[in-house]
Write a protein that holds these residues in place. Structure first.
Motif, PDB file in Angstrom:
ATOM      1  N   ARG A 137      29.652  52.232  47.170  1.00  0.00           N
ATOM      2  CA  ARG A 137      29.859  51.586  48.462  1.00  0.00           C
ATOM      3  C   ARG A 137      30.460  52.570  49.458  1.00  0.00           C
ATOM      4  O   ARG A 137      31.151  53.513  49.069  1.00  0.00           O
ATOM      5  N   GLU A 138      30.180  52.339  50.720  1.00  0.00           N
ATOM      6  CA  GLU A 138      30.795  53.062  51.825  1.00  0.00           C
ATOM      7  C   GLU A 138      31.445  52.027  52.725  1.00  0.00           C
ATOM      8  O   GLU A 138      30.770  51.372  53.526  1.00  0.00           O
ATOM      9  N   ASN A 139      32.750  51.874  52.601  1.00  0.00           N
ATOM     10  CA  ASN A 139      33.435  50.833  53.363  1.00  0.00           C
ATOM     11  C   ASN A 139      33.387  51.099  54.867  1.00  0.00           C
ATOM     12  O   ASN A 139      33.359  50.164  55.666  1.00  0.00           O
ATOM     13  N   ALA A 140      33.321  52.350  55.255  1.00  0.00           N
ATOM     14  CA  ALA A 140      33.245  52.673  56.682  1.00  0.00           C
ATOM     15  C   ALA A 140      31.930  52.215  57.298  1.00  0.00           C
ATOM     16  O   ALA A 140      31.840  52.033  58.519  1.00  0.00           O
ATOM     17  N   LYS A 141      30.915  52.033  56.443  1.00  0.00           N
ATOM     18  CA  LYS A 141      29.598  51.597  56.929  1.00  0.00           C
ATOM     19  C   LYS A 141      29.272  50.162  56.513  1.00  0.00           C
ATOM     20  O   LYS A 141      28.157  49.693  56.715  1.00  0.00           O
ATOM     21  N   ASN A 142      30.251  49.473  55.920  1.00  0.00           N
ATOM     22  CA  ASN A 142      30.020  48.097  55.466  1.00  0.00           C
ATOM     23  C   ASN A 142      28.783  47.984  54.586  1.00  0.00           C
ATOM     24  O   ASN A 142      28.015  47.021  54.678  1.00  0.00           O
ATOM     25  N   THR A 143      28.583  48.957  53.712  1.00  0.00           N
ATOM     26  CA  THR A 143      27.348  49.026  52.938  1.00  0.00           C
ATOM     27  C   THR A 143      27.631  49.268  51.460  1.00  0.00           C
ATOM     28  O   THR A 143      28.490  50.090  51.106  1.00  0.00           O
ATOM     29  N   VAL A 144      26.883  48.563  50.635  1.00  0.00           N
ATOM     30  CA  VAL A 144      26.902  48.789  49.194  1.00  0.00           C
ATOM     31  C   VAL A 144      25.501  49.223  48.781  1.00  0.00           C
ATOM     32  O   VAL A 144      24.503  48.778  49.361  1.00  0.00           O
ATOM     33  N   TYR A 145      25.445  50.125  47.813  1.00  0.00           N
ATOM     34  CA  TYR A 145      24.179  50.711  47.377  1.00  0.00           C
ATOM     35  C   TYR A 145      23.928  50.431  45.902  1.00  0.00           C
ATOM     36  O   TYR A 145      24.855  50.217  45.125  1.00  0.00           O
ATOM     37  N   LEU A 146      22.653  50.478  45.533  1.00  0.00           N
ATOM     38  CA  LEU A 146      22.270  50.457  44.126  1.00  0.00           C
ATOM     39  C   LEU A 146      21.224  51.544  43.937  1.00  0.00           C
ATOM     40  O   LEU A 146      20.085  51.408  44.385  1.00  0.00           O
ATOM     41  N   GLN A 147      21.636  52.643  43.329  1.00  0.00           N
ATOM     42  CA  GLN A 147      20.722  53.730  43.001  1.00  0.00           C
ATOM     43  C   GLN A 147      20.098  53.423  41.653  1.00  0.00           C
ATOM     44  O   GLN A 147      20.807  53.260  40.660  1.00  0.00           O
ATOM     45  N   MET A 148      18.774  53.358  41.630  1.00  0.00           N
ATOM     46  CA  MET A 148      18.054  52.996  40.416  1.00  0.00           C
ATOM     47  C   MET A 148      17.200  54.182  39.991  1.00  0.00           C
ATOM     48  O   MET A 148      16.291  54.588  40.723  1.00  0.00           O
ATOM     49  N   ASP A 149      17.490  54.745  38.840  1.00  0.00           N
ATOM     50  CA  ASP A 149      16.761  55.894  38.293  1.00  0.00           C
ATOM     51  C   ASP A 149      16.127  55.517  36.965  1.00  0.00           C
ATOM     52  O   ASP A 149      16.480  54.508  36.355  1.00  0.00           O
ATOM     53  N   LYS A 150      15.193  56.334  36.535  1.00  0.00           N
ATOM     54  CA  LYS A 150      14.502  56.119  35.252  1.00  0.00           C
ATOM     55  C   LYS A 150      14.041  54.668  35.144  1.00  0.00           C
ATOM     56  O   LYS A 150      14.267  53.998  34.128  1.00  0.00           O
TER      57      LYS A 150
END
Length: 127
Positions: free
Chosen positions: A72-85
């Protein structure tokens, strides 16, 4: 009113990668844990990953552990999900969700631990 908007879904070949993003409206994003869930046709929505308010703690479903990364980047109000393989069985509609209370609780794997949801983004993994 809190709004969650996911993006980044699409079609990918098995073994490939995608990164989902979820941007949350409002000024209290950093006060809440966040989660990612997914749903396939005919099945209940299932837990994928969760992250604490400051990003210091993360939890994963066994099926994605070692392949997916939540951040997550709290400064950007964003949460991510990196999906590999990625695998064909990862095909689903993915949803981000805001924890109903601030910190991660014992309900972090349960849908009733969250009170706001995004609209979902389709992820398709071809074999």
């Amino acid at each position: 009113q809190v709004q969650l908007v996911e993006s980044g879904g699409g079609l990918v070949q098995a073994g490939g990668s995608l990164r989902l993003s979820c941007t949350v409206s409002g000024r209290t994003f950093s006060s809440y844990a966040m989660g990612w869930f997914r749903r396939t046709p005919g099945k209940e929505r299932e837990f994928v990953a969760a992250i604490s308010r400051n990003g210091g703690s993360t939890y994963y479903a066994d099926s994605v552990k070692g392949r997916f990364t939540i951040s997550r980047e709290n400064a950007k109000n964003t949460v991510y999900l990196q999906m590999d393989k990625m695998k064909p069985e990862d095909t689903a509609v993915y949803y981000c969700a805001k924890s109903a209370v601030g910190p991660l609780t014992s309900l972090y794997r349960a849908t009733n631990g969250y009170d706001y949801w995004g609209q979902g983004t389709q992820v398709t993994v071809s074999s």
